[in-house]
Design a protein around this motif. Structure first.
Motif, PDB file in Angstrom:
ATOM      1  N   CYS A  27       0.861  -1.153   0.372  1.00  6.85           N
ATOM      2  CA  CYS A  27       0.134   0.171  -0.076  1.00  6.85           C
ATOM      3  C   CYS A  27       0.761   1.263  -0.114  1.00  6.85           C
ATOM      4  CB  CYS A  27      -1.087  -0.134   1.184  1.00  6.85           C
ATOM      5  SG  CYS A  27      -0.049   0.025   2.727  1.00  6.85           S
ATOM      6  N   THR A  32      -1.590   2.852   7.112  1.00  3.48           N
ATOM      7  CA  THR A  32      -2.743   1.724   6.248  1.00  3.48           C
ATOM      8  C   THR A  32      -1.918   0.198   6.248  1.00  3.48           C
ATOM      9  OG1 THR A  32      -3.286   3.737   4.661  1.00  3.48           O
ATOM     10  CG2 THR A  32      -3.719   1.076   4.341  1.00  3.48           C
ATOM     11  N   ASP A  72      -9.514  -2.979   0.900  1.00  2.26           N
ATOM     12  CA  ASP A  72      -9.447  -1.798   1.064  1.00  2.26           C
ATOM     13  C   ASP A  72      -9.187  -0.638  -0.085  1.00  2.26           C
ATOM     14  OD1 ASP A  72      -8.562   0.197   3.257  1.00  2.26           O
ATOM     15  OD2 ASP A  72      -6.831   0.328   2.348  1.00  2.26           O
ATOM     16  N   ARG A  73      -8.629  -1.312  -1.103  1.00  2.07           N
ATOM     17  CA  ARG A  73      -8.340  -0.569  -2.377  1.00  2.07           C
ATOM     18  C   ARG A  73      -9.861  -0.419  -3.057  1.00  2.07           C
ATOM     19  NH1 ARG A  73      -4.784   2.566  -4.081  1.00  2.07           N
ATOM     20  NH2 ARG A  73      -5.006   1.922  -6.194  1.00  2.07           N
ATOM     21  N   ARG A  75     -12.736  -0.332  -1.515  1.00  2.00           N
ATOM     22  CA  ARG A  75     -13.396   0.692  -0.671  1.00  2.00           C
ATOM     23  C   ARG A  75     -13.089   2.048  -1.225  1.00  2.00           C
ATOM     24  NH1 ARG A  75     -13.317  -3.040   3.264  1.00  2.00           N
ATOM     25  NH2 ARG A  75     -11.361  -2.027   4.023  1.00  2.00           N
ATOM     26  N   ARG A  76     -11.820   2.478  -1.088  1.00  2.00           N
ATOM     27  CA  ARG A  76     -11.575   3.674  -1.349  1.00  2.00           C
ATOM     28  C   ARG A  76     -11.641   4.037  -2.898  1.00  2.00           C
ATOM     29  NH1 ARG A  76      -6.636   4.913   2.548  1.00  2.00           N
ATOM     30  NH2 ARG A  76      -7.140   3.290   4.438  1.00  2.00           N
ATOM     31  N   ARG A  77     -11.546   3.369  -3.929  1.00  2.00           N
ATOM     32  CA  ARG A  77     -11.454   3.723  -5.131  1.00  2.00           C
ATOM     33  C   ARG A  77     -10.652   5.029  -5.345  1.00  2.00           C
ATOM     34  NH1 ARG A  77     -12.994  -0.417  -8.131  1.00  2.00           N
ATOM     35  NH2 ARG A  77     -14.835  -1.260  -7.409  1.00  2.00           N
ATOM     36  N   SER A  78      -9.889   5.348  -4.658  1.00  3.00           N
ATOM     37  CA  SER A  78      -8.945   6.673  -4.990  1.00  3.00           C
ATOM     38  C   SER A  78      -7.817   6.060  -5.417  1.00  3.00           C
ATOM     39  CB  SER A  78      -8.555   7.081  -3.579  1.00  3.00           C
ATOM     40  OG  SER A  78      -7.558   8.000  -3.741  1.00  3.00           O
ATOM     41  N   GLU A  80      -5.168   8.009  -5.557  1.00  2.00           N
ATOM     42  CA  GLU A  80      -4.095   8.786  -4.807  1.00  2.00           C
ATOM     43  C   GLU A  80      -2.878   7.877  -4.207  1.00  2.00           C
ATOM     44  OE1 GLU A  80      -5.341  11.507  -1.799  1.00  2.00           O
ATOM     45  OE2 GLU A  80      -7.362  12.020  -2.861  1.00  2.00           O
TER      46      GLU A  80
END
Length: 170
Positions: A27, A32, A72-73, A75-78, A80
């Motif tokens: 990550c 995190t 987690d990825r 969920r975040r869909r970010s 960044e």
């Protein structure tokens, strides 16, 4: 405490640092990574009686960690990439800075290409990585090749490829 709880506590104490390092490489953020490690250990504790009868406890932990990271990825869909520092002007990195540059380059890889972490950092075979990720060995090979090619391109932009070669040859 029961024997199962004591056994899990012993496992968690021994595996936590290794899981945290692997999570960080996946990550790119220590906070995190700590959360992913805790999630992994919590999920393993719930299933400990079923897991502890098997010989592959560390493989199960690795698989649980990767699943937690992917969840987690999603969920975040970010897109960044979190870093702990601001970009500065480019300078020729010294040997002691190579680790930081390599970690930054790993952070630029998309999640699927981070198979290189399991393949080369955790030193797992193609078959082991495929088993952990639940995909084919061909997928692991192609994602590894693409990930390494992207890492080389990023490192060449940074000008660290020569330093890495010199360090490897010494």
């Amino acid at each position: 405490m029961t024997a199962a709880v004591e056994e899990f506590t012993e496992f968690a104490a021994g595996a936590a640092a290794r899981l945290r390092r692997t999570a960080f490489l996946l990550c790119g953020d220590w906070h995190t990574a700590e959360d992913l490690t805790q999630t992994t250990l919590a999920r393993m504790f719930v299933s400990w009686r079923r897991i502890s009868r098997q010989d592959a406890v560390y493989a199960y932990a690795s698989r649980t960690l990767v699943n937690a990271y992917l969840a987690d990825r999603r969920r975040r869909r970010s897109r960044e990439v979190l870093t702990g520092w601001l970009p500065e002007t480019a300078i020729e990195p010294r040997a002691c800075e190579v680790r930081i540059v390599v970690l930054d380059a790993l952070a630029t890889l998309p999640p699927k290409m981070r198979v290189v972490v399991l393949r080369y950092w955790a030193d797992l075979s193609v078959e082991q990585v495929a088993d952990v990720l639940g995909c084919s060995t061909g997928n692991v090979k192609s994602q590894s090749a693409r990930g390494l090619a992207k890492l080389r391109a990023v490192l060449e932009e940074e000008g660290t490829q020569t330093i890495l070669r010199e360090k490897r040859d010494n």
